[in-house]
Design a protein around this motif. Structure first.
Motif, short mmCIF file in Angstrom:
data_model
loop_
_atom_site.label_atom_id
_atom_site.label_comp_id
_atom_site.label_asym_id
_atom_site.label_seq_id
_atom_site.Cartn_x
_atom_site.Cartn_y
_atom_site.Cartn_z
N SER A 6 -3.60 -11.20 4.89
CA SER A 6 -2.23 -11.71 4.99
C SER A 6 -2.12 -13.19 4.67
CB SER A 6 -1.68 -11.43 6.39
OG SER A 6 -2.52 -11.98 7.37
N MET A 17 5.30 -9.18 1.39
CA MET A 17 6.35 -9.10 2.40
C MET A 17 7.24 -10.34 2.37
SD MET A 17 3.12 -8.14 3.37
CE MET A 17 2.60 -9.41 4.49
N ARG A 21 5.15 -11.61 9.28
CA ARG A 21 4.56 -10.42 9.89
C ARG A 21 4.25 -10.62 11.37
NH1 ARG A 21 -0.64 -7.40 8.93
NH2 ARG A 21 -0.09 -5.20 8.79
N ASP A 46 8.86 -1.17 5.01
CA ASP A 46 8.48 -2.52 4.60
C ASP A 46 9.68 -3.27 4.01
OD1 ASP A 46 5.99 -4.33 3.99
OD2 ASP A 46 7.16 -4.30 2.12
N GLY A 56 8.39 -1.95 13.08
CA GLY A 56 7.06 -1.79 12.53
C GLY A 56 6.45 -0.44 12.89
N GLY A 94 3.14 -4.31 4.29
CA GLY A 94 2.71 -4.83 5.59
C GLY A 94 3.35 -4.18 6.79
N SER A 95 4.03 -3.04 6.56
CA SER A 95 4.79 -2.41 7.65
C SER A 95 3.92 -1.71 8.68
CB SER A 95 5.81 -1.43 7.08
OG SER A 95 5.17 -0.46 6.26
#
Length: 487
Positions: A6, A17, A21, A46, A56, A94-95
């Motif tokens: 990330s 994203m 996050r 996402d 999420g 990134g979900s």
């Protein structure tokens, strides 16, 4: 080359994203965190997290820890590689915030599902994950996993058992139930999931209020569509070359994606419609269209294509005979059974044919051919039943069924073994071995598998005869010639 992480995404200029996050909290638990979910629902979620950070996903692997083990070192981030003739376009998803292994983290999984922040439990566990009888849609009360879970409700191993265990914990704590959303290729998947889970609760909750509590759970049906081939090492290399990252498990897919959802979420839902999903009152017409046109064609192509020597769907549809057969199956046999406007169906058919021909999407015929005993009842046999009721012919559908019969013999046209991946593979092979190359014996033996054909179809002479004649042609002439002779 570095691992995907990330902290290094934006520096690489990769589409990633558009949200922080660290601010995302879970609202969904997804059972069956496989490739399809990561290409489909996880991508939709996402896209909405920037404005809706409380949705999420916590994923759960019910059988193997492969996905968790692959994604954990990279913060559960992964590349979604969208491919067509113009090239490959990477996107970082990134979900998914965490993935739990139900075998070693079962208690944590159930406790997570019981948390009041979780408002949706979704599933892509494949047909066999529902522990049901595909010919009736009812819970298979003799299924080994169901027998285990009823005897050991605190340590369930099946999807129905895990869901009910979490619901029972919420009931005991005075919490409202979550919504259960099936995203599997099952007819009326929400109704099927509801029927199975409620029956399990009845069997396991005798003398308690559990069954009544589970009756209040919402089970919206969905129709999902995106072609997702299995990821290969070559795919990993392509993604690494494009992104500069070593991604342990990227997902390859097509540009097309579709999600139709019944809008029945008492516990709340994210605004799926804001990112392209279609919220409707009744998903059944859309689902039936997909099952009979896309899935039915896919299975027919898979068996005939594999037997014809084609490794990929785009190779199979490039065969003029198979292309003509698939066009006819959709137009002349499937479409008349569907309660939608002709223009809508024709447009969908043409879209499907274009998708099948996508040369960048290496969708293996062998992969689609897997689990045929679970797929045939929904993909081909339901359409055949409707054609029979209307006294209409079904030669292409019958050829698809016969091609499955030829495929599960486990020996291809060159005499080489076929790796038949199916819950009933051993039983199917025994039937085939006993029948030899006698088409009538082979057809009779396989038609007696009531889990697939029920008790009605084997008694219909025109169905039995049509399938047997096609099987004879496949055995004597091979798949390409059988297709050509159908015309």
């Amino acid at each position: 080359m570095s691992e995907i992480h990330s902290g290094t995404l934006r520096a690489r200029g990769i589409h990633a994203m558009d949200y922080d996050r660290s601010t995302i909290t879970p609202g969904i638990v997804h059972l069956g965190i496989g490739a399809f979910h990561r290409a489909h629902m996880a991508a939709y979620v996402d896209s909405l997290l920037a404005k809706n950070p409380s949705w999420g996903i916590i994923g759960a692997s019910l059988r193997r820890p492969d996905t968790r083990d692959a994604l954990q070192p990279q913060d559960f981030l992964y590349t979604l590689a969208i491919r067509d003739a113009s090239g490959t376009k990477p996107r970082i998803i990134g979900s998914i915030l965490d993935v739990l292994d139900a075998n070693t983290q079962r208690a944590q999984l159930i406790e997570t599902m019981a948390d009041p922040s979780i408002r949706i439990v979704s599933l892509t566990v494949t047909e066999k994950g529902y522990c049901h009888d595909p010919s009736t849609g009812e819970l298979d009360e003799k299924h080994p996993d169901i027998v285990h879970d009823l005897a050991h409700p605190e340590t369930p191993i099946s999807a129905p058992g895990i869901i009910v265990a979490a619901l029972e914990r919420r009931r005991q704590r005075g919490l409202a139930p979550f919504t259960v959303m099936s995203c599997d290729n099952l007819p009326s998947n929400g109704k099927t999931a509801g029927r199975i889970v409620r029956r399990f609760a009845e069997l396991g909750g005798a003398g308690t209020d559990l069954a009544d509590y589970v009756q209040s759970v919402s089970f919206p049906s969905t129709m999902i569509d995106r072609i997702v081939p299995a990821t290969t090492d070559a795919d990993r290399s392509i993604v690494a070359d494009i992104t500069g990252f070593d991604d342990a498990w990227p997902i390859m897919t097509e540009p097309f994606t579709q999600w139709v959802i019944e809008d029945d979420f008492p516990a709340g839902r994210p605004p799926f419609e804001s990112v392209g999903a279609e919220l409707v009152e009744d998903v059944e017409p859309f689902e039936l269209m997909k099952l009979r046109m896309l899935n039915g064609s896919h299975s027919t192509m898979a068996y005939l294509g594999y037997l014809s020597g084609y490794q990929y769907v785009n190779e199979a549809i490039a065969d003029a005979g198979i292309a003509k057969l698939v066009h006819g199956l959709m137009t002349e046999e499937a479409m008349p059974t569907l309660p939608m406007a002709r223009a809508t169906l024709e447009a969908y058919r043409d879209q499907l044919l274009a998708r099948f021909a996508n040369p960048a999407l290496k969708h293996r015929t062998w992969q689609i051919a897997m689990d045929g005993t679970q797929k045939l009842p929904q993909r081909l046999l339901g359409t055949i039943r409707d054609r029979l009721k209307a006294a209409q012919p079904f030669p292409r559908l019958a050829l698809g069924v016969a091609a499955w019969m030829r495929y599960v013999t486990g020996i291809d046209e060159a005499g080489q073994p076929i790796e038949v991946k199916d819950p009933l593979a051993a039983r199917l092979r025994q039937i085939a071995d006993e029948a030899g190359r006698d088409p009538e014996k082979l057809a009779n033996g396989l038609l007696a598998v009531t889990e697939v054909f029920g008790t009605d179809l084997p008694q219909v002479a025109v169905f039995r005869d049509t399938v047997t004649n096609h099987l004879k042609s496949l055995l004597e002439n091979g798949a390409k010639e059988a297709v050509r002779r159908l015309g």
